[in-house]
Design an enzyme around this catalytic site. Structure first.
Site, mmCIF file in Angstrom:
data_model
loop_
_atom_site.group_PDB
_atom_site.id
_atom_site.type_symbol
_atom_site.label_atom_id
_atom_site.label_comp_id
_atom_site.label_asym_id
_atom_site.label_seq_id
_atom_site.Cartn_x
_atom_site.Cartn_y
_atom_site.Cartn_z
ATOM 1 N N ARG A 117 14.080 45.702 -109.639
ATOM 2 C CA ARG A 117 14.575 45.441 -110.979
ATOM 3 C C ARG A 117 14.693 46.768 -111.731
ATOM 4 O O ARG A 117 13.807 47.604 -111.664
ATOM 5 C CB ARG A 117 13.639 44.491 -111.744
ATOM 6 C CG ARG A 117 13.825 43.022 -111.374
ATOM 7 C CD ARG A 117 15.196 42.503 -111.778
ATOM 8 N NE ARG A 117 15.389 41.088 -111.539
ATOM 9 C CZ ARG A 117 15.942 40.572 -110.451
ATOM 10 N NH1 ARG A 117 16.330 41.380 -109.465
ATOM 11 N NH2 ARG A 117 16.111 39.278 -110.334
ATOM 12 N N GLU A 162 21.439 46.068 -117.552
ATOM 13 C CA GLU A 162 22.616 45.460 -116.911
ATOM 14 C C GLU A 162 23.320 44.494 -117.853
ATOM 15 O O GLU A 162 22.655 43.802 -118.622
ATOM 16 C CB GLU A 162 22.173 44.725 -115.642
ATOM 17 C CG GLU A 162 21.671 45.661 -114.573
ATOM 18 C CD GLU A 162 21.207 44.932 -113.319
ATOM 19 O OE1 GLU A 162 21.420 43.702 -113.213
ATOM 20 O OE2 GLU A 162 20.628 45.593 -112.441
ATOM 21 N N HIS A 181 24.062 45.780 -108.593
ATOM 22 C CA HIS A 181 23.076 44.729 -108.354
ATOM 23 C C HIS A 181 23.596 43.735 -107.303
ATOM 24 O O HIS A 181 23.629 42.523 -107.523
ATOM 25 C CB HIS A 181 22.728 44.001 -109.647
ATOM 26 C CG HIS A 181 21.439 43.228 -109.579
ATOM 27 N ND1 HIS A 181 20.671 42.951 -110.676
ATOM 28 C CD2 HIS A 181 20.782 42.655 -108.524
ATOM 29 C CE1 HIS A 181 19.610 42.254 -110.328
ATOM 30 N NE2 HIS A 181 19.644 42.057 -109.017
#
Length: 375
Positions: free
Chosen positions: A286, A315, A333
């Site tokens: 993450r 993000e 991602h």
């Protein structure tokens, strides 16, 4: 900035036994006597036979896609009745209602006992609050293990071999940039063979990454986790356990983040100062685990020689300073994004529901330790 340690909930530890669920109520929104499941988001795409089995055992309600306020209103008016579980088969749909916090969770019917969702990470859902309401949360990390571990290998190679520099130079179609990369990269790149791979979080993904790195690149592996996982050490063979994060950072030639985010930065300025000078960083966990300003500073100072980032702190916004560096590989991602992963997400979610609501155990729970014990 914090020196928080990773959680054991993706560390591959044996799940504690779960209690057999109480008899399940039926949905008040239908005349059927079957208990209801709330399916969030899009239709399933691959596991149709298993979905049919789910439909035989349960009445399936659908929310499809809706925003947070509409979803809240639907829960308040009990549009889907007293459903006993929730199913979210994909990470890119069914999450339009935003973070699952107390505001949302408090609106769920008391009958709801399990939430089975796609993906490995669960930073968007308050699993402690779900547990306080008696709801087990199940992720699907095992379904994307191969895809994420492969991406970690790709990013690892990118940091050792300066692939971002070479790629960007070639893609620019600029002969001078091409020649600069062609003539100078060899002087600053290395093979990973024999170097130390430091893994933060020896869960399913971290373990699979260790296997691949040890076999394919003959890397030495060290790891740090909140507990020592001796069973996985024995499976891997010659692996070093680091009791502290500082110990791991000081000896690793490449550090890989493979641990869930629990609300705290793991690598900040203090931790980057503990890195072995010139080490590399790969993050397939993450983005918020890393203080990106501190990372930029560490790259500027040469403490970190290169980075490979699949995930980012804000993000879908990527840090423009990091994105423009030729010693940083950035992705969108997508580490776990593959057909195989999505097939597995679909299947594992349904298997969790069928097993647990059928009187067995949840297969991939992450919050059992906080579930309230009932007399």
């Amino acid at each position: 900035m914090s020196s928080a340690t990773p959680t054991p909930r993706d560390a591959g530890l044996p799940a504690p036994a779960t209690a057999t669920p109480s008899p399940l109520p039926s949905s008040s929104s239908t005349s059927t006597t079957k208990p209801a499941i709330l399916h969030l988001g899009d239709d399933i795409r691959w596991n149709h036979a298993l979905y049919q089995e789910l439909g035989v055992k349960f009445h399936i309600e659908r929310s499809y896609s809706m925003g947070r306020e509409e979803f809240k209103a639907a829960l308040k008016e009990r549009r889907w009745g007293d459903f006993v579980g929730m199913y979210r088969p994909f990470w890119n749909t069914g999450g339009e209602m935003g973070n699952w916090d107390e505001e949302l969770i408090s609106l769920l019917p008391a009958s709801c006992k399990i939430y089975a969702s796609a993906g490995a990470g669960f930073d968007w859902v308050d699993t402690r609050t779900l547990a306080a309401h008696g709801i087990i949360y199940c992720n699907a990390a095992s379904a994307c293990t191969e895809s994420v571990a492969d991406t970690a290998i790709f990013l690892l190679l990118a940091t050792y071999r300066a692939f971002p520099w070479s790629f960007l130079a070639a893609r620019s179609c600029d002969p001078d940039a091409f020649h600069a990369a062609n003539q100078n990269i060899a002087a600053v790149t290395h093979n990973p063979n024999g170097s130390v791979l430091g893994i933060i979080g020896l869960g399913k993904i971290g373990f699979r990454l260790a296997q691949k790195a040890m076999v394919a690149f003959e890397m030495k592996v060290a790891y740090h986790d909140v507990v020592r996982i001796e069973g996985r050490e024995r499976e891997l063979g010659d692996v070093r356990w680091c009791e502290t994060l500082e110990e791991l950072l000081g000896m690793s030639d490449c550090v890989v983040l493979a641990t869930p985010f629990e609300g705290r930065v793991l690598l900040g300025k203090k931790e980057f100062q503990q890195f072995k000078k010139g080490a590399r960083l790969v993050n397939i966990a993450r983005g918020k685990l890393v203080d990106e300003e501190a990372l930029v500073e560490a790259l500027d100072e040469g403490i970190v020689s290169a980075a490979g980032l699949d995930v980012h702190a804000d993000e879908p916004n990527v840090n423009p300073i990091l994105a423009k560096r030729d010693n940083v590989m950035v992705l969108s991602h997508t580490a776990g994004a593959s057909v195989e992963s999505h097939v597995g997400f679909e299947r594992l979610g349904m298997e969790n529901l069928i097993s647990y609501l059928g009187g067995g155990q949840a297969l991939t729970p992450v919050n059992l330790e906080w579930i309230k014990k009932k007399d």
